[in-house]
Design an enzyme around this catalytic site. Structure first.
Site, short mmCIF file in Angstrom:
data_model
loop_
_atom_site.label_atom_id
_atom_site.label_comp_id
_atom_site.label_asym_id
_atom_site.label_seq_id
_atom_site.Cartn_x
_atom_site.Cartn_y
_atom_site.Cartn_z
N HIS A 1 0.82 -1.21 0.00
CA HIS A 1 0.00 0.00 0.00
C HIS A 1 0.85 1.26 0.00
O HIS A 1 0.41 2.30 -0.47
CB HIS A 1 -1.01 -0.03 1.14
CG HIS A 1 -2.10 -0.99 0.80
ND1 HIS A 1 -3.05 -0.69 -0.14
CD2 HIS A 1 -2.31 -2.25 1.18
CE1 HIS A 1 -3.83 -1.73 -0.30
NE2 HIS A 1 -3.41 -2.70 0.49
N CYS B 1 -5.33 -4.36 -13.34
CA CYS B 1 -5.44 -3.17 -12.48
C CYS B 1 -4.48 -3.25 -11.30
O CYS B 1 -4.50 -2.41 -10.42
CB CYS B 1 -6.87 -2.98 -12.00
SG CYS B 1 -7.42 -4.29 -10.91
C1 PEP Z 1 -4.55 -6.25 -6.54
O1 PEP Z 1 -4.57 -7.06 -5.62
O2 PEP Z 1 -3.76 -6.32 -7.51
C2 PEP Z 1 -5.48 -5.11 -6.54
C3 PEP Z 1 -5.58 -4.33 -7.59
O3 PEP Z 1 -6.20 -4.87 -5.40
P1 PEP Z 1 -5.56 -4.21 -4.07
O4 PEP Z 1 -4.18 -3.75 -4.42
O5 PEP Z 1 -6.45 -3.10 -3.68
O6 PEP Z 1 -5.59 -5.36 -3.13
#
Ligand code: PEP
Ligand code: MG
Length: 556
Positions: free
Chosen positions: A186, A486
C-alpha cells in the site's frame, strides 16, 4: 559525505528534501517507583503534557476544519477530562512516573469505553491516539503518526497502511521511503495515487537521521543521503528532462502501429480524480471503494453518502469507462463494520467478496448506491468483485448485481491463482475479468505483499505470474470478453508492453504512471510486444524476464 542507498523504486520522479519520520507506536513506559517528594514535579509534568497535547489537537482541528475538526476537538476534550487527570494525579501520588500514570489511567478509561456499546467502543482508537501523544511528549520521543511539519518533507516509515492516506497532506509530502513494503504494497499504491516519488523495501530506511537532506529517485530506487548542492542540481535537471519527454506523449493508449490499449486510472475516491484527468486517463480501471471508509470504519457508510461519492467520480468521465470494485474489506484493509472476528491468518480468511457474501445487506446497499449514482449519466459503469475464487463466487456476485437492479457490466477480479487457472469457468458467470496482480503475486508465491524482504517474490515480472496472466487473458479472448490489469504490474512501462503482448485489453494504474506507460507503449508495435511477452515467459526468473523483454524491445 554523500551516501548512496538502494531500495525498490515504485513511483517515478525525483524528490529532494529533509527527512521526517513517521512516528511509531509508543512503547509502554517502565513501571518504576518514584520517591514521594518527586510527586508534585511529576504531576506538573503530566499536567503540562496533557495541556500541550490538548492545545495541539485543538489547533490542528482549527486548521483542518470540517469533519476532521470535530474529531480533533473531541480528542482534545478527552485529553482534558478532569476525571482522567485526577486518576493520573492519584497514581503519581502512590509512586508512578508521569508517563506510567498517564499510560495506566488511559488503560482503565479505555476498558470502560470498550465495554460501553458500539458508538463509544468506536472511539477507543481516538483515545489511544491521545494517550500515545501525551506519553510520547513525556518520554521525549517523536509523536506517533504523520509528522507535524509546516515544511515539505520526504516521509520515512517502516510501512504505510491504507488508513494513513487520510492523514497525509499531499502538499507537504515530497516523496516516501519505506523499510518494509514490496512493490505492490500500500505504500507503493499510495505514492502513485499522490503522484510522489517513492522507494520501498529499503533496509535501514528508518535509521536515517531526522532532518537530513535526501534525494530519492523513484524510478531507479536510488537514494542519496546528504547530497552536495551540485548533485541535487544534477538530479533536478534530470527529473525536468524526463518530465519534458513525457509531456510530449498525449492521447489514448496505443502501440506504435495503432493497437488500442485503454489506459485507465486506479483511484481511492473523488480526491484522486483531478490527477487522473490531468494524466489523460481514459477512465477508471479500479475504484477502490473501501478507501473511502478506512478513516472511520466503525459504521457502514450510508447509501446517500455512497451515492454522493460515486457520483462525483462518475461525472468526471463522461463517455468514459469507470470500473468500481465493491468493498474489499479484510486483511490489509480492515473495516470494523465487516470485521470477521479473530482469524489466525486474515489474508487467507474472510476477506473481499467472502466478507460481502457474509454481509449481503452491505453489498446490496453499495450496489443500489451505484445504480442511483449512475442514473442519467453517459458514463460506462462496470462493477467488479474482489477475491473471486471460483464460479460459485462469480455467480453469487452476478446474482447480487441482478438483485440490486444494476444495469452495469459485472466482472470478477483475478487475484487468486484458482481464478486464473479456471478463468473460463468464471467467465460463464461474468462479463469481464480484471487481473489484480498484487494479490495474485501474493497468493501465487505465498509472499505477504507488505513484507519488504520478500520483494523478490512479489516482483510482477515473475514468469509464473506472467503465465497466470496469459491464461486469464487467453480465456477472455476465447469468450470474446475483456481482461484488464489493475494491479501494480500495469504501472511498469516495459511490463505494460509485455502485458499487452500477453493479450491484456486495458491497463489501469496510479495516475502518475500513465504518462510513462503511454510513452513507452507508443514506441513498439503489437508484434514486438507479443515477442517480448513470449521471451519473458521463456525465462526462469523475474530479472531474466525483464532482461529478455528489454532485449526484444530494444531490437538487440
Ligand atoms: C490487486 O490485488 O492487484 C489489486 C488491484 O487490489 P488491491 O491492491 O487493492 O488489493
Ligand atoms: Mg487485491
Amino acid at each position: 559525505m554523500t551516501e548512496t542507498l538502494r531500495g525498490v523504486g515504485v513511483s517515478h520522479g525525483v524528490a529532494i528534501g529533509q527527512v521526517r519520520h513517521m512516528g511509531t507506536a509508543v512503547l509502554e513506559p517502565l513501571a518504576r517507583q518514584t520517591p514521594t517528594e518527586e510527586a508534585p514535579r511529576e504531576q506538573a509534568r503530566a499536567r503540562q503534557a496533557v495541556e500541550a497535547v490538548a492545545a495541539d489537537l485543538q489547533a490542528r482541528g482549527n486548521l483542518a476544519g470540517g469533519e476532521a475538526q470535530a474529531v480533533l476537538e473531541a480528542q482534545s476534550l478527552m485529553a482534558l477530562d478532569p476525571e482522567l487527570m485526577s486518576d493520573v494525579e492519584r497514581r503519581i501520588t502512590v509512586g508512578s512516573t508521569a508517563e506510567r500514570a498517564v499510560y495506566d489511567a488511559f488503560a482503565s478509561y479505555r476498558a470502560l469505553l470498550a465495554n460501553a456499546g458500539d458508538y463509544l467502543a468506536g472511539r477507543v482508537a481516538d483515545l489511544d491516539d491521545v494517550r500515545n501523544r501525551i506519553v510520547a511528549r513525556l518520554m521525549g520521543v517523536p509523536m506517533p503518526g504523520v509528522p507535524d511539519s509546516d515544511e515539505p518533507y520526504v516521509l520515512i516509515a517502516r510501512d504505510l497502511a491504507p488508513a494513513d492516506t487520510a492523514l497525509l497532506d499531499p502538499t507537504l509530502v515530497l516523496g516516501f521511503v519505506t523499510e518494509e513494503g514490496g512493490p505492490t504494497s500500500h505504500s507503493a499504491i499510495l505514492a502513485r495515487a499522490l503522484g510522489v516519488p517513492a522507494v520501498v523495501a529499503m533496509p535501514g530506511a528508518t535509521r536515517m537521521a531526522e532532518g537530513v537532506v535526501v534525494a530519492v529517485d523513484g524510478s531507479t530506487g536510488e537514494i542519496l543521503v546528504d547530497p552536495s548542492e551540485e548533485k541535487q542540481q544534477e538530479w533536478r535537471q534530470l527529473a525536468a528532462e524526463r518530465k519534458a519527454a513525457l509531456s510530449a506523449s498525449t492521447g489514448p493508449g496505443q502501440t506504435s502501429d495503432g493497437y488500442r490499449v485503454p489506459l485507465l486510472a486506479n483511484i481511492g475516491g473523488p480526491a484522486d480524480v483531478p490527477a487522473a484527468v490531468a494524466a489523460g486517463a481514459e477512465g477508471v480501471g479500479l475504484f477502490r471503494t473501501e478507501f473511502l471508509f478506512l478513516d472511520d470504519s466503525t459504521t457502514a457508510p450510508s447509501e446517500e453518502a455512497q451515492v454522493a461519492a460515486y457520483r462525483k467520480v462518475l461525472e468526471a468521465f463522461p463517455e468514459g469507462r469507470v470500473v468500481v470494485r465493491v468493498l474489499d474489506a479484510g486483511a490489509d484493509k480492515p473495516l470494523d463494520f465487516m470485521a470477521p472476528g479473530d482469524e489466525p491468518n486474515p489474508a487467507l480468511g474472510v476477506r473481499g467478496l467472502r466478507s460481502l457474501l457474509d454481509h449481503p445487506e452491505v453489498m446490496q446497499t453499495q450496489l443500489r448506491a451505484l445504480a442511483k449514482a449512475v442514473a442519467g449519466l453517459p458514463v460506462y459503469l462496470e462493477v467488479m468483485a474482489p477475491m473471486v475464487a471460483d464460479r460459485i463466487d462469480a455467480k453469487a456476485f452476478a446474482d447480487a448485481c441482478r438483485t440490486a437492479g444494476l444495469s452495469a457490466k459485472f466482472g470478477a477480479m483475478v487475484e487468486i491463482p484458482s481464478a486464473a487457472l479456471r478463468a473460463r469457468s468464471i467467465l460463464q458467470e461474468v462479463e469481464f475479468l480484471s487481473l489484480g496482480t498484487n494479490d495474485l503475486a501474493q497468493y501465487t508465491f505465498a509472499a505477504d505483499r507488505q513484507v519488504g524482504s520478500l520483494a523478490r517474490l512479489q516482483d510482477s515480472w515473475q514468469p509464473a505470474l506472467l503465465d497466470l496472466i496469459a491464461m486469464a487473458a487467453t480465456a477472455a479472448k476465447a469468450t470474446g470478453k475483456s481482461c484488464g490489469v489493475c494491479g501494480e504490474a500495469a504501472a511498469d512501462p516495459v511490463l505494460a508492453c509485455v502485458l499487452t503482448g500477453l493479450g491484456v485489453t486495458s491497463l489501469s494504474m496510479g495516475a502518475s504512471a500513465i504518462p510513462y506507460v503511454r510513452a513507452t507503449l507508443a514506441k513498439y508495435t503489437l508484434a514486438q510486444c507479443t515477442r517480448a511477452a513470449a521471451a519473458a515467459r521463456a525465462t526462469d526468473t523475474a530479472d531474466e524476464a525483464r532482461a529478455a523483454a528489454n532485449q526484444v524491445l530494444s531490437g538487440e
